[in-house]
Design a protein around this motif. Structure first.
Motif, short mmCIF file in Angstrom:
data_model
loop_
_atom_site.label_atom_id
_atom_site.label_comp_id
_atom_site.label_asym_id
_atom_site.label_seq_id
_atom_site.Cartn_x
_atom_site.Cartn_y
_atom_site.Cartn_z
N VAL A 295 0.83 -1.20 0.00
CA VAL A 295 0.00 0.00 0.00
C VAL A 295 0.87 1.25 0.00
N THR A 296 2.05 1.19 0.62
CA THR A 296 2.94 2.36 0.64
C THR A 296 3.48 2.66 -0.74
N GLY A 297 4.00 1.64 -1.42
CA GLY A 297 4.56 1.87 -2.75
C GLY A 297 3.52 2.27 -3.77
N THR A 298 2.26 1.87 -3.58
CA THR A 298 1.22 2.16 -4.56
C THR A 298 0.58 3.51 -4.33
N PHE A 299 0.31 3.87 -3.09
CA PHE A 299 -0.52 5.05 -2.83
C PHE A 299 0.24 6.25 -2.29
N LEU A 300 1.50 6.10 -1.87
CA LEU A 300 2.24 7.27 -1.40
C LEU A 300 2.53 8.25 -2.54
N PRO A 301 2.95 7.81 -3.74
CA PRO A 301 3.10 8.78 -4.85
C PRO A 301 1.78 9.48 -5.17
N TRP A 302 0.70 8.74 -5.11
CA TRP A 302 -0.62 9.36 -5.36
C TRP A 302 -0.89 10.45 -4.33
N LEU A 303 -0.53 10.19 -3.10
CA LEU A 303 -0.74 11.17 -2.03
C LEU A 303 0.20 12.37 -2.19
N MET A 304 1.43 12.13 -2.64
CA MET A 304 2.38 13.23 -2.81
C MET A 304 1.94 14.18 -3.91
N ASP A 305 1.20 13.69 -4.87
CA ASP A 305 0.69 14.56 -5.93
C ASP A 305 -0.44 15.45 -5.46
N ARG A 306 -1.15 15.04 -4.39
CA ARG A 306 -2.38 15.74 -4.02
C ARG A 306 -2.27 16.54 -2.71
N SER A 307 -1.40 16.14 -1.82
CA SER A 307 -1.30 16.86 -0.55
C SER A 307 0.15 16.86 -0.08
N VAL A 308 0.81 17.99 -0.27
CA VAL A 308 2.22 18.07 0.07
C VAL A 308 2.41 18.00 1.59
N GLU A 309 1.61 18.77 2.32
CA GLU A 309 1.75 18.82 3.78
C GLU A 309 1.58 17.45 4.40
N VAL A 310 0.52 16.77 4.01
CA VAL A 310 0.24 15.45 4.58
C VAL A 310 1.31 14.45 4.21
N SER A 311 1.75 14.49 2.95
CA SER A 311 2.75 13.51 2.52
C SER A 311 4.10 13.77 3.19
N LEU A 312 4.46 15.05 3.39
CA LEU A 312 5.73 15.34 4.07
C LEU A 312 5.70 14.85 5.51
N LYS A 313 4.60 15.08 6.20
CA LYS A 313 4.48 14.58 7.57
C LYS A 313 4.54 13.07 7.60
N LEU A 314 3.95 12.46 6.60
CA LEU A 314 3.97 11.00 6.53
C LEU A 314 5.38 10.49 6.26
N LEU A 315 6.10 11.15 5.38
CA LEU A 315 7.48 10.73 5.10
C LEU A 315 8.35 10.81 6.34
#
Length: 977
Positions: free
Chosen positions: A656-676
């Motif tokens: 799920v990380t490899g599939t949906f993290l790029p999708w999330l990085m395209d749509r929400s920078v703040e959320v994806s950075l906190k997640l990273l």
């Protein structure tokens, strides 16, 4: 329907004298532990063998008018007649006024009061005669009492009449007695401990008749024919509680008898009336009922009212309250039972009529009552009450609590049934009664569709399982139909049918004048709340029976009542909902988020992420509901947060990380950075996902994370971050950058971060950075990069002539730590590319740091046109400092050379020493002759062989093995060995 608390068990007729005047009871204790009991009746012995244990046998003392005391033995486990006459004891010719039992452990003393004389009765059937207690302090004795705060104490309180001299008014005296021994055969002795006179004429006048006494430790409550009085033994203070209303009594009746006599009163017609018991102790609560006509007021030990009262239909002949919480009032034709925990209106709970006889108040002065508590075979406490009258004893026994509960259930008095269950003193039996009473009440109320009350009762059931409600919803619980085990309890309720049938039945009854049926939604809401509460009450490690069925039913009911918030909470927490049973309903109801939570809670994070992404892309739709998924936020933000949570839970390396993290990085920078930052993804994987993102405008933020958070040392990453920060600054200066792209940063913040990065990073391409900075106003950034590549002249030019910060230029030269920077700056100040020379700045430079510069180079740098007076002081100081430095160096050089010569001399002297060896010279350590062996000589003259010298290691060869002296620490000796 009236509650049945007590029932008339039996009656017993006495054989001698008639007229029961006093009653007392206790437990018969045996020391041999055998089961054989010997009974005597009319002095004829017979033996009864049985399995009766000693604690089940009770002793009943009956005082009669003819001065005799009869002792009965009462066995609750015997079949048939369970009351046997054990013995008769003749005390005297006068009537027995009181009998009591003083117990201490397994021993006891039997007492009787007759005609003002206290008698001790033999404790067994040994044939011994009663013993009169003779003591001068007991003269005028008319009443005895025991301490109700401690029934096991050996003390007895006697009330006597006393007078200081003949003709003087008599006063009330309290005499405290102690039983000295409990030897068999009636040899117990009384000792007078203390005497205390109540001297309170205003409270207890000489014309008053003391009728009854209740003793609670330090407090003594008195009833006279005029008032109720409380007396404190410690302070000696008597106070009136309240006075009687004597309007209905005649003067003749008030004056009859002596001061402390028990003479009977008369009404206005001269007829004799009963001298009833007015003061009745409630031993368990340490309270007392004070009766005035038909009203009973309850007071505490100190005589203060508690606020509770009991009202009788007429003035009772006797009252008994030693079976809390029940109060029995004896009347001529019946016995009334009251519950003193209730108010006046509901206190009366039962009437027990006398069938073939009645008590006549014109023939007796008082009706004695006593009681004891026995244990039934089931372990339940059972109360037995004895009422004495004329030549007859009436026995009332308490109805078993289980039967009382069932009776209340049949009468639909559910709350009263629960109160009865709580009165049991046995914890396990009380739990059993509460469990079954609440369950039966609940199921009976369900039949009436009174679900709110029914579920309240079910909440009191500790062993109730939610699966017992499955029959109400057969369409949702069909897979578990055969697995539900019905609990029948007392079988007072019919089997449950479906809720639809119950509602339909109630609707039909309503049309025929029946009760109004609750709406279907309200019923389901109540059931949902109840089942959720039961799930929350389940302890850790415990599991609900048929938990998958219970959770699946909950999901269906929450969908029915449209409680989306509760549905999401159920799906998010631990649950065993069968997804195939509910998935179709979730999708058709627009509850995609709840379905995703359900998949996530059961371990299918990939399936949950697919649902959320399809929801964000418009492939599925979520029905908005207040307080649910989309409350207060947009669909994109909500989905981003949920995806981030699932990816964080799965961790790096998960599908799920490899599939949906790029999708999330395209749509929400703040959320994806906190997640990273939370999942600690490797740098290579992070950059691979960064390169996959489509939104290149926010690339700098991911590069910032890779470089500054993950600590990447790849030159490409550092160079790309530097260039992206420069481009970000350009977009901010031009006003073309969007808020989301710049991440809320300002131009000043970007400059600060860029300066810090350029200063501390050693991995970026400096030439690319200089090229990007050219043509911008980022001067300090250019200074930092020029300093890194060694272009100090350009850096100093920017600081001095572009920025105009001379102090910064001097600081720059200090950081370099060489003369090159100062000379370069001095040359730039004296020979600028444009404009006149800056002689003032040059002089300040020389004044601050000129002392450390080479004077020749400074002179070479000075311009011929520079006025010498400006530089004279500076040059003179530089020359003096140079001269001082040269002479100091010469002195130090001379001292060093002298020291070197001294050391060399000492070494030569030491090396010139010779050692003469003979055949007899031996090692000072091992005492072995050295001969031709290698040896060592220490400066202190100690001669050792080489083996002993190196025994402690090479590092310790400078230490003398004999004296322990370390020559390496002594100046000049280090090279002499």
């Amino acid at each position: 329907m009236q509650r049945k608390v007590f029932e008339l068990a039996q009656e017993q007729y006495t054989k001698a004298g008639g007229g029961v005047t006093a009653l007392a009871c206790s437990t018969v204790t045996r020391d041999d532990g055998q089961t054989t009991q010997t009974w005597r009746r009319d002095a004829t012995a017979n033996t009864s063998e049985g399995a009766t244990s000693s604690e089940d046998v009770k002793q009943l003392l009956v005082g009669l008018n003819d001065g005799r005391v009869e002792e009965y033995r009462f066995d609750t486990k015997r079949q048939g007649s369970n009351l046997e006459l054990y013995r008769r004891v003749k005390v005297g010719k006068k009537s027995i006024d009181q009998v009591c039992v003083i117990s201490s452990g397994s021993s006891k003393a039997l007492c009787a009061l007759s005609g003002g004389v206290l008698w001790l009765l033999p404790s067994d059937d040994s044939g011994a005669s009663p013993t009169q207690v003779k003591a001068g302090a007991l003269r005028g004795l008319f009443y005895i009492a025991q301490d109700l705060c401690n029934l096991e104490c050996r003390n007895l309180l006697g009330l006597c009449k006393t007078s200081l001299a003949p003709g003087l008014p008599k006063k009330l005296k309290l005499v405290f007695l102690e039983v000295g021994s409990f030897a068999p055969g009636g040899a117990a002795q009384f000792h007078v401990l203390h005497e205390q006179v109540i001297d309170a004429k205003d409270v207890v006048p000489s014309s008053a008749h003391v009728r009854e006494v209740v003793w609670y430790g330090d407090s003594v409550l008195l009833r006279t024919d005029k008032n109720y009085v409380q007396f404190s033994l410690s302070t000696g203070v008597a106070r009136e509680i309240f006075a009687h209303n004597n309007k209905g009594k005649g003067a003749k009746g008030q004056q009859a008898g002596g001061l402390f006599s028990g003479g009977s009163a008369q009404d206005q017609g001269g007829n004799e009336v009963c001298a009833h018991q007015y003061m009745i102790p409630i031993v368990e609560q340490k309270q007392t009922i004070l009766l005035v006509e038909d009203i009973g007021t309850i007071v505490n030990m100190a005589g203060e009212p508690t606020g509770s009262m009991v009202q009788f239909p007429i003035e009772p002949m006797a009252i008994h309250a030693m079976c809390f919480p029940y109060l029995l009032a004896v009347f001529a034709k019946s016995v009334y039972v009251y519950d003193i925990r209730k108010d006046l209106r509901d206190a009366h709970v039962q009437t027990i009529p006398f069938s073939n006889y009645f008590l006549s108040p014109t023939k007796v002065d008082r009706v004695p009552v006593t009681s004891w508590t026995s244990v039934t075979p089931s372990g339940e406490n059972q109360i037995f009450i004895m009422v004495g009258h004329s030549d007859m004893l009436l026995f009332l026994s308490q109805t078993p609590l289980e039967e009382q509960c069932k009776e209340m259930l049949r009468a639909s008095k559910f709350q009263e049934c629960l109160q009865i269950a709580y009165t049991s003193q046995l914890p396990k039996y009380r739990e059993y009664l509460i469990e079954f009473s609440c369950a039966e009440a609940a199921f009976l109320l369900i039949e009436r569709l009174e679900f709110s009350r029914a579920l309240e009762f079910l909440g009191e059931c500790q062993e109730f399982e939610p699966n017992q409600l499955f029959p109400l919803f057969p369409e949702y619980t069909k897979p578990w139909k055969t697995q539900v085990k019905r609990k029948r309890y007392w079988s007072m309720h019919p089997p449950l049918c479906s809720l639809e049938d119950l509602v339909g039945r109630a609707t039909n009854n309503e049309g025929a004048g029946g009760a109004h049926a609750l709406p279907d939604r309200e019923i389901k809401v109540a059931i949902v709340d109840f089942v959720l509460e039961l799930r929350a009450r389940t302890g850790e490690g415990e599991e609900t029976v048929l938990a998958d069925g219970v959770d699946t039913l909950l999901a269906h009911l929450l969908l029915d009542v449209e409680d989306v918030k509760g549905l999401e909470a159920l799906c998010k927490g631990p649950n065993k909902v069968l997804i195939p049973e509910v998935e179709k309903r979730f999708c058709s109801s627009g509850r995609i988020h709840a379905l995703a939570l359900l998949r996530e809670s059961q371990g299918d994070c990939f399936g949950a992420a697919e649902l959320w992404t399809s929801l964000s892309e418009g492939k599925r739709s979520e029905l908005p509901t207040p307080g649910a998924f989309l409350t207060g936020k947009s669909l994109g933000d909500a989905v981003s947060l949920e995806l981030a949570r699932v990816v964080k839970r799965s961790g790096p390396g998960a599908r799920v990380t490899g599939t949906f993290l790029p999708w999330l990085m395209d749509r929400s920078v703040e959320v994806s950075l906190k997640l990273l930052a939370d999942i600690s993804l490797p740098v290579g994987e992070t950059m691979a996902m960064v390169n996959e993102t489509k939104r290149t405008s926010c690339r700098w933020r991911y590069l910032d994370f890779v470089v500054n958070v993950q600590g990447s040392t790849d030159p490409m990453h550092h160079s790309e971050f530097a260039l992206s920060m420069v481009n970000l600054w350009k977009s901010l200066e031009s006003g073309e950058g969007e808020a989301e792209e710049v991440g809320g940063a300002t131009a000043e913040e970007v400059c600060t971060r860029l300066q810090d990065f350029l200063e501390h990073s050693d991995y970026y391409n400096t030439q690319a950075a200089i090229s990007a900075l050219k043509g911008t106003t980022l001067w300090r950034e250019q200074v930092i990069v020029n300093k890194k590549i060694g272009n100090h002249k350009e850096a100093l030019h920017i600081l001095t002539f572009v920025i105009g910060d001379s102090e910064a230029g001097v600081s720059y030269c200090e950081d370099l730590g060489s003369q090159e920077g100062y000379l370069t700056l001095l040359d730039m100040l004296l020979n600028p590319e444009t404009g006149p020379p800056l002689y003032g700045e040059a002089v300040r430079l020389l004044s601050s740091k000129g002392a450390s510069l080479n004077p020749l180079k400074v002179l070479d740098s000075l311009s011929d046109k520079m006025p010498m007076p400006l530089a004279y002081e500076t040059l003179a100081r530089m020359l003096r400092e140079r001269q001082h430095r040269k002479r100091s160096g010469q002195v130090l050089k001379g001292l060093a050379r002298a020291n070197e010569l001294s050391v060399a001399q000492q070494r030569v002297v030491s090396l010139s020493e010779h050692v003469e060896m003979t055949a007899d010279r031996a090692c000072r350590v091992c005492n072995i002759r050295i001969g031709t062996k290698v040896f060592g000589l220490y400066p202190n003259g100690v001669l050792v062989c080489y083996r002993c010298m190196m025994r402690s290691g090479k590092d310790a060869q400078h230490v003398c093995p004999v004296t322990g002296r370390d020559f390496s620490k002594e100046e000049g000796w280090g090279d002499c060995i």
